[in-house]
Design an enzyme around this catalytic site. Structure first.
Site, short mmCIF file in Angstrom:
data_model
loop_
_atom_site.label_atom_id
_atom_site.label_comp_id
_atom_site.label_asym_id
_atom_site.label_seq_id
_atom_site.Cartn_x
_atom_site.Cartn_y
_atom_site.Cartn_z
N ASP A 93 -23.11 -6.13 2.26
CA ASP A 93 -22.38 -7.36 2.55
C ASP A 93 -21.60 -7.90 1.35
OD1 ASP A 93 -21.33 -9.52 3.79
OD2 ASP A 93 -23.18 -10.66 3.94
N ASP A 96 -22.42 -13.08 -3.55
CA ASP A 96 -23.52 -13.66 -2.77
C ASP A 96 -24.77 -12.81 -2.96
OD1 ASP A 96 -24.68 -15.53 -1.05
OD2 ASP A 96 -24.19 -14.37 0.74
#
Length: 352
Positions: free
Chosen positions: A228, A210
């Site tokens: 993340d 991502d």
């Protein structure tokens, strides 16, 4: 139209609950909690009464119940730890007092990482882009050392197919639009799979998954670092490149050239992967619609995405999917595309 979200909520994540959970991990916060921007999980910054590994501030992530298995989360943590050991700058979770990076507390699961500050990277600066390219190459070099066993794979049209199936089975679209959207989605899924089928020998690796600009932070002394890894997947390395690209074609090509200049200082890049940019973009569009529908029972989602689920939203999705069908139209497959060819299509905003 129904938006079914059977997974558990974050309703019990009061400040008192979160402080109790942190105490149970062996970390004592001083009571100051700042919720950070995250829709999928609940993420907050906290200040510690006693420093840990030189850090007086940390980030706690409470994982959305029902999304990942423990094995999938621990595999994400292990990847982050491998990257940190290889001196790839990434926020790796701490081993907590019970001996694991993942902690269970009264039905919720959490992990804690040291706080790493920074700002968004200046994507107009070619040297910044080359630095990001080198960083991605280092991440992928570690990613190639072993496979994921439990994480998802973005290596075929399967994620788009699963998203389409969920939306249709749960009557998530207005009935007057559903057949038209479904026709466009099915044709897109066929085109996505056809694109992957042209590259049967393409190596796959562990990825960030991502890698949009919001998941890269920059500091003047250390340069870029990743945050993340919640969406870490197996797939082609171009999955970690295309989400950096702006919508305007010439600007996207210039950015891609600069990133790959840096990338290829560390690792090789197979230009054939550029064929997968539009299929991967299309897959994310379908996946994003299903993600919003699945999460509609979370009160945060209707507030943040009030336009979702309306007839206009789905009609716009139909138009975008039809545009993507044209973008994915096969060109001359005898000659692999290169990053400078006009045939490489970078139009679109990159997000549904």
């Amino acid at each position: 139209m129904h938006h079914a979200t059977p997974d558990l909520s974050f309703g019990d994540l009061t400040p008192e609950f979160m402080l109790d959970a942190l105490d149970a991990t062996g970390l004592r916060a001083d009571g100051r909690l700042l919720q950070l921007n995250s829709f999928e999980n609940r993420v907050l910054m906290l200040h510690l009464e006693e420093p840990r590994a030189g850090s007086t501030a940390a980030v706690a992530k409470f994982y959305r119940p029902g999304r990942w298995t423990d094995a999938q989360i621990l595999e994400e943590h292990a990847f982050a730890t491998e990257l940190a050991a290889a001196e790839v700058p990434v926020a790796a979770p701490w081993v907590l007092d019970h001996g694991s990076t993942l902690f269970h507390h009264q039905g919720q699961r959490l992990a804690v990482t040291p706080r790493q500050g920074g700002r968004g990277p200046e994507l107009e600066d070619p040297e910044v882009l080359r630095w990001i390219g080198r960083l991605l190459a280092r991440l992928h070099t570690v990613g190639r050392q072993r496979p994921f066993e439990h994480r998802l794979a973005w290596a075929s049209a399967a994620p788009a197919q699963a998203a389409r199936d969920w939306l249709m089975q749960n009557d998530a679209l207005p009935p007057e639009i559903a057949p038209t959207w479904d026709d466009a989605a099915r044709r897109c899924i066929d085109a996505i799979q056809a694109a992957f089928d042209t590259l049967p020998d393409l190596p796959l690796t562990r990825l960030h998954g991502d890698c949009h600009p919001g998941n890269i932070l920059w500091t003047p002394d250390r340069g870029p670092h990743f945050v993340d890894l919640d969406d870490a997947v197996t797939g082609p390395v171009v999955q970690d490149l295309w989400m950096l690209l702006p919508g305007e074609a010439d600007a996207a090509r210039q950015l891609l050239n600069a990133v790959l200049d840096g990338y290829e200082q560390i690792a090789e890049f197979d230009d054939r992967e550029l064929r997968l940019i539009e299929p991967l973009r299309t897959m994310r569009m379908i996946h994003h619609s299903a993600w919003l529908a699945r999460r509609w029972g979370d009160p945060a989602f209707p507030l943040a995405f009030p336009w979702f689920g309306t007839p206009n939203y789905w009609l716009d999705q139909v138009a975008k999917l039809r545009e993507q069908l044209e973008a994915m139209r096969p060109r001359d497959s005898a000659a692999p595309l290169t990053r400078d060819e006009d045939e490489v299509n970078f139009d679109g905003d990159g997000f549904a």
